[in-house]
Design a protein around this motif. Structure first.
Motif, PDB file in Angstrom:
ATOM      1  N   LEU A 101      -8.592 -16.474  70.524  1.00 32.64           N
ATOM      2  CA  LEU A 101      -9.007 -17.810  70.913  1.00 32.64           C
ATOM      3  C   LEU A 101      -9.064 -17.857  72.433  1.00 32.64           C
ATOM      4  O   LEU A 101      -8.081 -17.531  73.096  1.00 32.64           O
ATOM      5  N   MET A 102     -10.223 -18.247  72.971  1.00 32.39           N
ATOM      6  CA  MET A 102     -10.372 -18.445  74.404  1.00 32.39           C
ATOM      7  C   MET A 102     -10.660 -19.916  74.637  1.00 32.39           C
ATOM      8  O   MET A 102     -11.565 -20.483  74.027  1.00 32.39           O
ATOM      9  N   LEU A 103      -9.880 -20.523  75.538  1.00 32.38           N
ATOM     10  CA  LEU A 103     -10.021 -21.938  75.876  1.00 32.38           C
ATOM     11  C   LEU A 103     -10.415 -22.065  77.337  1.00 32.38           C
ATOM     12  O   LEU A 103      -9.714 -21.581  78.222  1.00 32.38           O
ATOM     13  N   GLY A 104     -11.552 -22.730  77.572  1.00 33.29           N
ATOM     14  CA  GLY A 104     -12.020 -22.848  78.945  1.00 33.29           C
ATOM     15  C   GLY A 104     -12.830 -24.105  79.183  1.00 33.29           C
ATOM     16  O   GLY A 104     -12.668 -25.104  78.488  1.00 33.29           O
ATOM     17  N   HIS A 105     -13.724 -24.025  80.160  1.00 30.56           N
ATOM     18  CA  HIS A 105     -14.431 -25.185  80.719  1.00 30.56           C
ATOM     19  C   HIS A 105     -15.931 -24.917  80.802  1.00 30.56           C
ATOM     20  O   HIS A 105     -16.363 -23.784  80.958  1.00 30.56           O
ATOM     21  N   ASN A 106     -16.681 -26.002  80.797  1.00 31.41           N
ATOM     22  CA  ASN A 106     -18.100 -25.912  81.109  1.00 31.41           C
ATOM     23  C   ASN A 106     -18.271 -25.929  82.624  1.00 31.41           C
ATOM     24  O   ASN A 106     -17.391 -26.427  83.319  1.00 31.41           O
ATOM     25  N   PRO A 107     -19.343 -25.376  83.150  1.00 32.09           N
ATOM     26  CA  PRO A 107     -20.493 -24.888  82.408  1.00 32.09           C
ATOM     27  C   PRO A 107     -20.348 -23.462  81.876  1.00 32.09           C
ATOM     28  O   PRO A 107     -21.074 -23.057  80.977  1.00 32.09           O
ATOM     29  N   GLY A 108     -19.378 -22.714  82.377  1.00 30.25           N
ATOM     30  CA  GLY A 108     -19.270 -21.298  82.014  1.00 30.25           C
ATOM     31  C   GLY A 108     -19.071 -21.036  80.534  1.00 30.25           C
ATOM     32  O   GLY A 108     -19.678 -20.124  79.967  1.00 30.25           O
ATOM     33  N   ILE A 109     -18.230 -21.831  79.880  1.00 28.18           N
ATOM     34  CA  ILE A 109     -17.913 -21.559  78.472  1.00 28.18           C
ATOM     35  C   ILE A 109     -19.141 -21.751  77.585  1.00 28.18           C
ATOM     36  O   ILE A 109     -19.406 -20.957  76.689  1.00 28.18           O
ATOM     37  N   GLY A 110     -19.934 -22.788  77.862  1.00 27.81           N
ATOM     38  CA  GLY A 110     -21.143 -23.023  77.075  1.00 27.81           C
ATOM     39  C   GLY A 110     -22.205 -21.961  77.324  1.00 27.81           C
ATOM     40  O   GLY A 110     -22.864 -21.496  76.391  1.00 27.81           O
ATOM     41  N   MET A 111     -22.368 -21.585  78.572  1.00 27.04           N
ATOM     42  CA  MET A 111     -23.342 -20.541  78.900  1.00 27.04           C
ATOM     43  C   MET A 111     -22.917 -19.216  78.269  1.00 27.04           C
ATOM     44  O   MET A 111     -23.747 -18.466  77.752  1.00 27.04           O
ATOM     45  N   CYS A 112     -21.631 -18.947  78.300  1.00 20.77           N
ATOM     46  CA  CYS A 112     -21.100 -17.724  77.709  1.00 20.77           C
ATOM     47  C   CYS A 112     -21.328 -17.718  76.198  1.00 20.77           C
ATOM     48  O   CYS A 112     -21.731 -16.698  75.636  1.00 20.77           O
ATOM     49  N   ALA A 113     -21.074 -18.847  75.545  1.00 17.97           N
ATOM     50  CA  ALA A 113     -21.277 -18.932  74.095  1.00 17.97           C
ATOM     51  C   ALA A 113     -22.711 -18.560  73.739  1.00 17.97           C
ATOM     52  O   ALA A 113     -22.951 -17.763  72.828  1.00 17.97           O
ATOM     53  N   ASP A 114     -23.659 -19.124  74.463  1.00 21.19           N
ATOM     54  CA  ASP A 114     -25.067 -18.850  74.198  1.00 21.19           C
ATOM     55  C   ASP A 114     -25.402 -17.380  74.445  1.00 21.19           C
ATOM     56  O   ASP A 114     -26.151 -16.765  73.687  1.00 21.19           O
ATOM     57  N   ALA A 115     -24.842 -16.796  75.494  1.00 19.42           N
ATOM     58  CA  ALA A 115     -25.157 -15.406  75.840  1.00 19.42           C
ATOM     59  C   ALA A 115     -24.458 -14.394  74.936  1.00 19.42           C
ATOM     60  O   ALA A 115     -24.899 -13.259  74.828  1.00 19.42           O
ATOM     61  N   LEU A 116     -23.377 -14.793  74.287  1.00 16.04           N
ATOM     62  CA  LEU A 116     -22.631 -13.848  73.449  1.00 16.04           C
ATOM     63  C   LEU A 116     -23.261 -13.606  72.082  1.00 16.04           C
ATOM     64  O   LEU A 116     -23.123 -12.532  71.515  1.00 16.04           O
ATOM     65  N   VAL A 117     -23.940 -14.607  71.536  1.00 20.88           N
ATOM     66  CA  VAL A 117     -24.411 -14.503  70.156  1.00 20.88           C
ATOM     67  C   VAL A 117     -25.832 -13.962  70.062  1.00 20.88           C
ATOM     68  O   VAL A 117     -26.636 -14.111  70.976  1.00 20.88           O
ATOM     69  N   THR A 118     -26.105 -13.341  68.916  1.00 22.48           N
ATOM     70  CA  THR A 118     -27.441 -12.796  68.671  1.00 22.48           C
ATOM     71  C   THR A 118     -28.477 -13.896  68.560  1.00 22.48           C
ATOM     72  O   THR A 118     -29.631 -13.716  68.939  1.00 22.48           O
ATOM     73  N   SER A 119     -28.073 -15.039  68.025  1.00 23.41           N
ATOM     74  CA  SER A 119     -28.927 -16.226  67.940  1.00 23.41           C
ATOM     75  C   SER A 119     -28.007 -17.438  67.884  1.00 23.41           C
ATOM     76  O   SER A 119     -26.896 -17.356  67.360  1.00 23.41           O
ATOM     77  N   PRO A 120     -28.463 -18.572  68.412  1.00 29.00           N
ATOM     78  CA  PRO A 120     -27.584 -19.743  68.431  1.00 29.00           C
ATOM     79  C   PRO A 120     -27.369 -20.307  67.033  1.00 29.00           C
ATOM     80  O   PRO A 120     -28.262 -20.240  66.188  1.00 29.00           O
ATOM     81  N   PRO A 121     -26.197 -20.867  66.787  1.00 28.78           N
ATOM     82  CA  PRO A 121     -25.963 -21.537  65.502  1.00 28.78           C
ATOM     83  C   PRO A 121     -26.914 -22.720  65.353  1.00 28.78           C
ATOM     84  O   PRO A 121     -27.353 -23.305  66.345  1.00 28.78           O
ATOM     85  N   ASP A 122     -27.217 -23.067  64.120  1.00 30.69           N
ATOM     86  CA  ASP A 122     -28.103 -24.193  63.841  1.00 30.69           C
ATOM     87  C   ASP A 122     -27.302 -25.489  63.910  1.00 30.69           C
ATOM     88  O   ASP A 122     -26.846 -26.012  62.900  1.00 30.69           O
ATOM     89  N   HIS A 123     -27.090 -25.953  65.130  1.00 31.71           N
ATOM     90  CA  HIS A 123     -26.333 -27.178  65.355  1.00 31.71           C
ATOM     91  C   HIS A 123     -26.935 -27.875  66.574  1.00 31.71           C
ATOM     92  O   HIS A 123     -27.129 -27.233  67.617  1.00 31.71           O
ATOM     93  N   PRO A 124     -27.202 -29.173  66.484  1.00 32.67           N
ATOM     94  CA  PRO A 124     -27.874 -29.869  67.589  1.00 32.67           C
ATOM     95  C   PRO A 124     -27.057 -29.927  68.878  1.00 32.67           C
ATOM     96  O   PRO A 124     -27.633 -30.137  69.948  1.00 32.67           O
ATOM     97  N   GLN A 125     -25.742 -29.727  68.821  1.00 37.37           N
ATOM     98  CA  GLN A 125     -24.900 -29.828  70.011  1.00 37.37           C
ATOM     99  C   GLN A 125     -24.557 -28.472  70.639  1.00 37.37           C
ATOM    100  O   GLN A 125     -23.871 -28.431  71.658  1.00 37.37           O
ATOM    101  N   PHE A 126     -25.037 -27.377  70.052  1.00 39.45           N
ATOM    102  CA  PHE A 126     -24.618 -26.068  70.556  1.00 39.45           C
ATOM    103  C   PHE A 126     -24.984 -25.870  72.024  1.00 39.45           C
ATOM    104  O   PHE A 126     -24.141 -25.443  72.819  1.00 39.45           O
ATOM    105  N   MET A 127     -26.191 -26.178  72.408  1.00 43.07           N
ATOM    106  CA  MET A 127     -26.612 -25.921  73.790  1.00 43.07           C
ATOM    107  C   MET A 127     -25.906 -26.840  74.791  1.00 43.07           C
ATOM    108  O   MET A 127     -25.707 -26.456  75.936  1.00 43.07           O
ATOM    109  N   ALA A 128     -25.486 -28.018  74.365  1.00 45.85           N
ATOM    110  CA  ALA A 128     -24.762 -28.932  75.256  1.00 45.85           C
ATOM    111  C   ALA A 128     -23.299 -28.522  75.391  1.00 45.85           C
ATOM    112  O   ALA A 128     -22.669 -28.793  76.410  1.00 45.85           O
ATOM    113  N   TYR A 129     -22.755 -27.889  74.383  1.00 48.07           N
ATOM    114  CA  TYR A 129     -21.355 -27.453  74.323  1.00 48.07           C
ATOM    115  C   TYR A 129     -20.419 -28.551  74.845  1.00 48.07           C
ATOM    116  O   TYR A 129     -19.735 -28.396  75.858  1.00 48.07           O
ATOM    117  N   PRO A 130     -20.374 -29.691  74.115  1.00 41.78           N
ATOM    118  CA  PRO A 130     -19.551 -30.819  74.562  1.00 41.78           C
ATOM    119  C   PRO A 130     -18.061 -30.503  74.466  1.00 41.78           C
ATOM    120  O   PRO A 130     -17.661 -29.477  73.913  1.00 41.78           O
TER     121      PRO A 130
END
Length: 163
Positions: A101-130
């Motif tokens: 489990l990694m706990l952090g902050h935006n904007p880095g955590i959201g950008m990292c999530a997007d860059a780590l996965v082969t494709s983004p999850p099908d969720h309307p909030q994924f790119m915003a990473y609230p």
């Protein structure tokens, strides 16, 4: 296989103007969200064996609110406080657990999530990473040092409003 749970801290309190950013606490909504996320993790049987957490008060409080079992190897580090996505990846590559489990902050955590996965999850909030956003991704690796961008398989994603 290695599993990453990548979580942004829950909603913080902006009313304490005299506090510096690192010392901001969670507001009531954030505390409620942390508890709900902990329930979700337990329901999904997503219990980490290692936690890497920003040293900021709001990430520490989020972690505490999850109600995880005691004894989990936990590292609090300033290196995850407002970290870039490259710094987050570097910290991840030093991990030792199978489920981290990694706990952090935006904007880095959201950008990292997007860059780590082969494709983004099908969720309307994924790119915003609230606040409270949590990605679960699996990596077909034996050691975290082999983790690379766009190699994680997205297994789940949730935001507190879903709970």
């Amino acid at each position: 296989m290695k599993r990453l749970i990548l979580m942004r801290h829950a909603k913080s309190d902006w009313s304490g103007e005299s506090l510096n950013d690192h010392d901001r606490q969670l507001n009531q909504r954030g505390r409620n969200s942390a508890h709900a996320l902990g329930d979700w993790l337990r329901q999904k049987r997503l219990i980490p064996d290692e936690v890497l957490c920003s040293s900021a008060v709001r990430t520490r409080e989020t972690l505490s609110g999850l109600g995880l079992p005691e004894g989990i190897s936990t590292t609090f580090t300033r290196k995850l406080y407002l970290a870039s996505m490259d710094e987050i990846l570097g910290q991840m590559q030093r991990a030792q657990g199978d489920v981290v489990l990694m706990l952090g902050h935006n904007p880095g955590i959201g950008m990292c999530a997007d860059a780590l996965v082969t494709s983004p999850p099908d969720h309307p909030q994924f790119m915003a990473y609230p606040t409270g956003a949590t990605l679960v991704a699996d990596f077909d690796i034996d050691d975290w040092s082999a983790a690379r961008w766009h190699k994680g398989s997205p297994e789940d994603f949730v935001v507190p409003k879903d709970l």
